[in-house]
Design an enzyme around this catalytic site. Structure first.
Site, short mmCIF file in Angstrom:
data_model
loop_
_atom_site.label_atom_id
_atom_site.label_comp_id
_atom_site.label_asym_id
_atom_site.label_seq_id
_atom_site.Cartn_x
_atom_site.Cartn_y
_atom_site.Cartn_z
N HIS A 78 0.85 -1.19 0.00
CA HIS A 78 0.00 0.00 0.00
C HIS A 78 0.89 1.24 0.00
O HIS A 78 2.04 1.19 0.45
CB HIS A 78 -0.91 0.01 1.23
CG HIS A 78 -2.09 -0.91 1.12
ND1 HIS A 78 -3.04 -1.04 2.10
CD2 HIS A 78 -2.46 -1.74 0.10
CE1 HIS A 78 -3.96 -1.91 1.70
NE2 HIS A 78 -3.62 -2.36 0.51
N CYS A 127 -2.00 -0.73 7.50
CA CYS A 127 -1.20 0.50 7.46
C CYS A 127 -1.31 1.26 8.78
O CYS A 127 -0.32 1.87 9.24
CB CYS A 127 -1.66 1.37 6.30
SG CYS A 127 -1.31 0.62 4.69
N GLU A 130 1.09 3.79 1.85
CA GLU A 130 1.65 4.17 3.15
C GLU A 130 2.87 3.32 3.49
O GLU A 130 3.87 3.82 4.00
CB GLU A 130 0.61 3.97 4.27
CG GLU A 130 -0.67 4.77 4.11
CD GLU A 130 -1.76 3.98 3.40
OE1 GLU A 130 -1.49 3.33 2.37
OE2 GLU A 130 -2.91 4.04 3.88
ZN LIG Z 1 -3.32 0.03 3.77
#
Ligand SMILES: [Zn+2]
Length: 155
Positions: free
Chosen positions: A54, A87, A56
């Site tokens: 992801h 995350c 992040e």
């Molecule tokens: Zn995430």
């Protein structure tokens, strides 16, 4: 205002995810305690065959490398969409000081929407959260990405 400035920077990273990699357009930028860019990321799950890639995580991984430290003390993460549970916990583990996100995610958001992992008092670190920065634009960008995929008119 700094928060809006960096959110626009994250929008530009999200655009790259969509344009160059046909990934879901989420962008993230991690700013150090002195205001310097330490990490930038966008969703790379498909391109990297990596379920954890992801935006992040990509930004935090880069920042850890830049600092030579797994702790990102005093840092602020800007991300266009409310972080998921994975995350959110990475932000807690990394001791990130502040999280600024754009659109809320009523389906999987873990920073106030579905869960509130970054503020849970049972964790040994809590992240200061500011949500909804340029939230309408962030939400519209994601909505239009999915509408375009389905051949529906943009909003
Ligand atoms: Zn995430």
């Amino acid at each position: 205002m700094d928060d809006e400035y960096w959110m626009r920077h994250a929008f530009a990273l999200a655009d790259r995810a969509e344009r160059e990699f046909d990934e879901i357009p989420v962008g993230a930028v991690l700013i150090g305690a002195d205001g310097q860019v330490l990490g930038e990321g966008w969703n790379r799950n498909i391109a990297d065959h990596d379920p954890s890639a992801h935006a992040e995580i990509v930004a935090m991984r880069q920042a850890g490398g830049a600092l030579g430290n797994h702790r990102l003390v005093g840092c602020t993460l800007y991300v266009t969409l409310e972080p998921c549970a994975m995350c959110a916990m990475a932000l807690v583990h990394a001791r990130v000081a502040r999280l600024v996100f754009g659109a809320s995610d009523p389906k999987t958001g873990a920073c106030g929407s579905v869960f509130d992992l970054v503020a849970d008092p049972r964790h040994n670190h809590r992240v200061e959260v500011v949500g909804g920065v340029l939230g309408d634009e962030a939400g519209r960008r994601l909505t239009n990405y999915f509408r375009a995929k389905r051949g529906r008119p943009l909003v």
